[in-house]
Every structure is written in C-alpha cells, then in structure tokens.
Design an enzyme around this catalytic site. Structure first.
Site, PDB file in Angstrom:
ATOM      1  N   HIS A  70       3.477  47.133  67.062  1.00  0.00           N
ATOM      2  CA  HIS A  70       3.099  45.796  67.536  1.00  0.00           C
ATOM      3  C   HIS A  70       4.014  45.436  68.710  1.00  0.00           C
ATOM      4  O   HIS A  70       5.239  45.429  68.563  1.00  0.00           O
ATOM      5  CB  HIS A  70       3.217  44.766  66.407  1.00  0.00           C
ATOM      6  CG  HIS A  70       2.228  45.017  65.304  1.00  0.00           C
ATOM      7  ND1 HIS A  70       2.568  45.016  63.971  1.00  0.00           N
ATOM      8  CD2 HIS A  70       0.895  45.276  65.354  1.00  0.00           C
ATOM      9  CE1 HIS A  70       1.484  45.263  63.235  1.00  0.00           C
ATOM     10  NE2 HIS A  70       0.455  45.427  64.056  1.00  0.00           N
ATOM     11  N   GLU A 114       7.009  42.779  68.557  1.00  0.00           N
ATOM     12  CA  GLU A 114       8.041  42.879  67.511  1.00  0.00           C
ATOM     13  C   GLU A 114       9.186  43.681  68.123  1.00  0.00           C
ATOM     14  O   GLU A 114       9.189  44.907  68.119  1.00  0.00           O
ATOM     15  CB  GLU A 114       7.443  43.513  66.253  1.00  0.00           C
ATOM     16  CG  GLU A 114       6.287  42.670  65.711  1.00  0.00           C
ATOM     17  CD  GLU A 114       5.628  43.204  64.450  1.00  0.00           C
ATOM     18  OE1 GLU A 114       6.122  44.190  63.869  1.00  0.00           O
ATOM     19  OE2 GLU A 114       4.599  42.625  64.052  1.00  0.00           O
ATOM     20  N   HIS A 163       9.032  47.357  62.067  1.00  0.00           N
ATOM     21  CA  HIS A 163       8.312  46.092  62.263  1.00  0.00           C
ATOM     22  C   HIS A 163       9.242  44.902  62.103  1.00  0.00           C
ATOM     23  O   HIS A 163      10.272  44.986  61.453  1.00  0.00           O
ATOM     24  CB  HIS A 163       7.164  45.979  61.249  1.00  0.00           C
ATOM     25  CG  HIS A 163       6.036  46.906  61.531  1.00  0.00           C
ATOM     26  ND1 HIS A 163       4.936  46.538  62.279  1.00  0.00           N
ATOM     27  CD2 HIS A 163       5.848  48.198  61.195  1.00  0.00           C
ATOM     28  CE1 HIS A 163       4.106  47.568  62.372  1.00  0.00           C
ATOM     29  NE2 HIS A 163       4.638  48.595  61.724  1.00  0.00           N
ATOM     30  N   GLU A 201      10.235  46.684  57.531  1.00  0.00           N
ATOM     31  CA  GLU A 201       9.858  45.342  58.008  1.00  0.00           C
ATOM     32  C   GLU A 201      11.084  44.449  57.903  1.00  0.00           C
ATOM     33  O   GLU A 201      11.649  44.312  56.826  1.00  0.00           O
ATOM     34  CB  GLU A 201       8.728  44.824  57.122  1.00  0.00           C
ATOM     35  CG  GLU A 201       8.177  43.472  57.428  1.00  0.00           C
ATOM     36  CD  GLU A 201       7.159  43.508  58.574  1.00  0.00           C
ATOM     37  OE1 GLU A 201       7.459  42.906  59.622  1.00  0.00           O
ATOM     38  OE2 GLU A 201       6.090  44.133  58.405  1.00  0.00           O
TER      39      GLU A 201
END
Lengths: 313, 313
Positions: free
Chosen positions: B19, B22, B115, B177
């Site tokens: 992404h 990010e 992430h 994450e």
C-alpha cells in the site's frame, strides 16, 4: 485600551471539506446542514454551511487536481480560464462568488474554514492578521471555554492580496485547525472538539451582536517565521529521515538550537541549527510531505487586544 | 509436544509499499536496499527486499486502480488479462512470478509483507494459518524480545486458494502490521518498531537455519470472526457516527455486549449488540472506510506450539 466599536456580524460562513480527506469538518457540515433545515430562520445571525470541495470529498482525497486552499489569491481568482483550468481553480471562483467577492462589501462578515491536521496541534485559530479584534476575541473566548483541548492563535504574515486560503474571502476569517487526526479518519474526540469550537464561536457572535461588551486583555500570537523541509536524497528527492521522536507530537514546545530535529532512517540524529529558539508547529503534517514542509517555526509574542462591543450597542 | 523438524528458510522476501501510503515499510525497504548493496552475499539466508507497488508509492496512495493486497487469490492470479486490467492486477502477477508461483516449490520460503494501520494495533503478525509453527515461533520470539510495543498474532481463517494478500505467495508468510500511524506519514517510533521486528525475524531465521532448537509453548491467537460497519445514512450511504471515544484506541481490549461502540454525529451512543464478548482490532482503520469496516472482532484462544528445529540439525 479604549473601547472599540465594530460592525455586527450578520452573515457567517462555516466551511468544511476544503480538503476532502479532513473528515471532522465534512461530517460537521453535513450534520449542521441537516439540523439547519429544522432550525431555518432562528436567531439574528445567518449561518451558511458550505461543503467547499465536494469532488475531493467524494473521492476522499485532499484535492483532485490542485490544492483548493491555495487558489484564493487575487491573482488566482482573476486569472484567465481555459479548458485545462483545474477543477479546484473553477471551484474557488464559485466559492468566491458565493461567499465574497473577496475584499468587497458583499463578502460574508466572518468565514470559518474547518481543517484537520495529523500534527498534535490542539485547536488552532489560523489567521492572516494579528490585529483582527474579532478573530482574537473569538480565540480568547475559546481559550477560556474549551474543556478538553488547548487553543492557540497562529498568524501568517501575508498581505491580503497574497492570502491564498478560503478564509481570506470573508471580511474576517480564520481556519480552525484541529489535530491530531489521521487524514481519511474521523475520531469522536476531535469531532467533538470541532463541534464545541464552532458552537462557542457562534455563541460569541450572538452575544457580540446583542451588544455585549467584551473585556480587553492579551493573546499569545504565534507568527510563522519559516518552514523546515525533511532531509532528502540529493538525487531521488526521497526523504531520508523522520521527525525525531523527541520532537514528534511536541507542537508549540519551544525548540532550542541544538535540540534533536530528525532521526535518519540509518539512525543518525540531526539537530536544529537555527540560532533563535522558536515554536514548532505542523510537526509531521501528512499533507505537507509534498510541499516540502516537515515542520513550521513561529515566534511568540503577546498581543494586547482592546475591549470591544458592536456598533448597535 | 514432540520435537518437529522443518526445512530451513533459505529464501526470504521482505516487501514494503504494497500500500503506497503506508510509509514505514517503504522507507525500511529503501534503506535496506541501500544497505544490502554493501552487504551482498553475507550470511546463509538470501533476503530479497521488494517495493511491491512502486506506482502507488510514487503517488502516495494506497493503490492506483485496485487494492493490490486483494489480488493474490488463485482466481485473480489466473484470470484472463485485457487492455483494461487494472495495474495492480498486472503487478500481482509480476510479484507472483518473482516470489512464487504461489503454492509451488519455487516460492520463497518465507514472505513478510510490511503494513501500517491508523489503528492502535501495536505490532501484529497476521497469517492465514493457526498451525504454521514457523510464523508462530517468530511471533513468540518477537513477543519475548520487542522492547517498546505489544506483539499479537491474528489469524484470518481463509483457505489457501482464497487467501488474497501478498504474503500468501510464500511457503510461509505473514503481514507485519504496525500502528498507530496516519497514512502518508512516517513516525520515527513506528519506523523503529518495524525495523526491530524485521531484524528480530531475520535473527531468528539465522538461528533456526543454524540448527538451534526452539522450545515449545503457547501463543494467544486472535481468530477473526467478523467485521462491523459504521452506521450509515440509508439513502446517501454516508457514515452517521464515529467509533465511540471509549472504544477508540482500545484494540485488543475485550468488548462486552452492551459496551459503547459508536457515537453518532448527533450525540447518540450506540452499543455492541453481539451476545459474545470478543476482541476488537483494526478499530477506525482509515483504509477500511471504503470497505465498510469500522472494526473487526476476534475470538482469542491459546495455541500450543511444539518445539522445533531445522532438518539440518
């Protein structure tokens, strides 16, 4: 200081969604538009709620083609239009027609434009003037009344013609900037602070219009001095450091020469090389990476404000 | 439990920028790519650093046409291609060719995809398996060693063919994450946590490959049960409430039936109507507004993991 009489504020505009990913103002304007339908015509102030950049709001982006909040200089507003003029340049003219024209007697008396920052800004009143007694009195009112968030006054020392943002269209105007909130996210605490700030502003205006006298006093004004960019790779222009953890989230805490400024991705601390202690703000604002601003620096001074009342009194 | 022998992990991929907004993983991959040029060939593990979605990174957006991290199902990877196939669908095939093919003996041994979340997630290992001893042992290692951030294991109970995200291309794989961090912003503390997490993972892999034996034990696994959307206006689909301030930032704190869930923009508290206490996570994740996810809910249980060593030992 002597009592100053000022015209009443009959037409007020509250704008949200000038940046389409700053969600507090967007949901606040939507909610007030609903409510306003129910309360139409109540009270002596006409408040218009405006969604400034509906196309960017719909896409959840700061802007679609160019930053709307840089389109309100006199030069931008009067530049010739062609087929290739960005959407936001056209939208700025629509807003200027609706709420201005900028600099004319027809402009709204007060324009409050709602913004969010990813920086730990608290609530900031951002204005192009350090002697607009209306804006400064509203700031003082919010400082006295806000329950949960610090309130500060930021002054951008730019002449009216070059003032580039939406609030410059009103006779009086300021941005209400609240953070920290990620762009594209709405937090209930930040939403509540904005709602309280707008409500307190409207309460103050009603009191002012009704003839109440407001005592003078002083307000700390943070005048923007300069911006500092991130360290960047000279070839790729990619940033090579983040805001130092000792500076992150410490907006409005005095930065001294030699204090840590950045921590490079390879682990090196870079320090503030200025010679004057200054107040940092907009520290690590997400929208400013593309503008080359890692933080802004301000000089603080006390501005004495006179007691005021409205001319009708 | 009995000692389990597992193949060594010779080829490892660390991916960032799946992404494009990010930022921790993006700057980490760039930094490691620079460093790697200097350290080429050192050590018994080949680590490839991959910028997954360079076009989205360049634009600072989550994705350009469609979410790359939903393009790795077997169906997506084998769907016919046309002129109108989104960029990310093409890029997923390139990544599958480079790091997979998914499900084949040629795939990398371990894929770690980096992430960031706007939610207060700490560091999460997100995996499609609750019995991948490699992923669970790495999680245990991080839980033991991470200095400044809680580490948790999230299990998405989806069969391999339907696994949609990049890490599913590796023989073993997980997303790392880390939050909270606004999208489009890099915070030094979150960057440092990610750097530490990746370094600890690579240290563990080198130890594992060298024949070290790792004791068994147990790991708390949070298995995703369901998502909850924001309350929405039935006509416009616009959201009408924010995450309740009592729930905001309380990821992985047990949510009981009747607890506050949302605070509507008009001030009404909406409560959790489920009958089972569950663990909320991804609370108010910025990227999930468009997906209709205000938070996810998980059931927690202890998974016993066996002692392991590599087959070479």
């Amino acid at each position: 200081m002597e009592l100053v009489s000022l015209p009443t504020l009959r037409r007020v505009a509250v704008c949200g969604g000038t940046h389409g990913n700053e969600l507090s103002g967007i949901y606040l304007v939507r909610e007030w538009q609903k409510r306003k339908k129910r309360e139409e015509g109540a009270g002596p102030v006409s408040v218009v709620m405006v969604m400034s950049n509906p196309r960017a709001v719909q896409q959840g982006l700061r802007y679609t083609e160019t930053d709307l909040n840089r389109c309100f200089t006199q030069a931008s507003l009067s530049a010739p239009v062609s087929d290739r003029t960005p959407y936001e340049m056209l939208r700025s003219r629509e807003l200027n027609a609706l709420l201005g024209p900028k600099g004319s007697p027809k402009a709204v008396d007060l324009l409050c434009d709602l913004h969010n920052s990813t920086a730990n800004m608290g609530l900031c009143i951002i204005s192009y003037s350090d002697c607009d007694w209306i804006c400064l009195h509203i700031c003082k009112h919010l400082q006295r009344e806000m329950a949960t968030i610090p309130v500060r006054y930021i002054h951008f020392d730019v002449p009216p013609n070059e003032a580039y943002s939406l609030e410059s269209v009103g006779k009086h105007g300021f941005a209400m900037e609240i953070g920290p909130q990620p762009h594209g996210v709405v937090r209930a605490d930040i939403y509540a602070a904005m709602q309280e700030g707008v409500q307190l502003m409207l309460d103050w205006i009603r009191l002012f219009n009704s003839g109440a006298k407001f005592e003078g006093g002083s307000v700390d004004v943070y005048t923007m001095v300069r911006n500092i960019d991130y360290p960047r790779d000279p070839h790729t222009r990619s940033i090579t450091a983040a805001i130092h953890p000792e500076l992150q989230d410490r907006d409005f805490c005095l930065l001294h020469p030699g204090d840590p400024l950045f921590l490079s991705f390879s682990g090196e601390t870079l320090r503030y090389k200025g010679t004057e202690p200054l107040y940092p703000f907009f520290i690590n604002e997400g929208a400013y990476y593309e503008k080359g601003i890692a933080l802004s620096l301000a000089r603080r001074r006390k501005v004495e404000i006179p007691p005021i009342h409205s001319e009708r009194a």
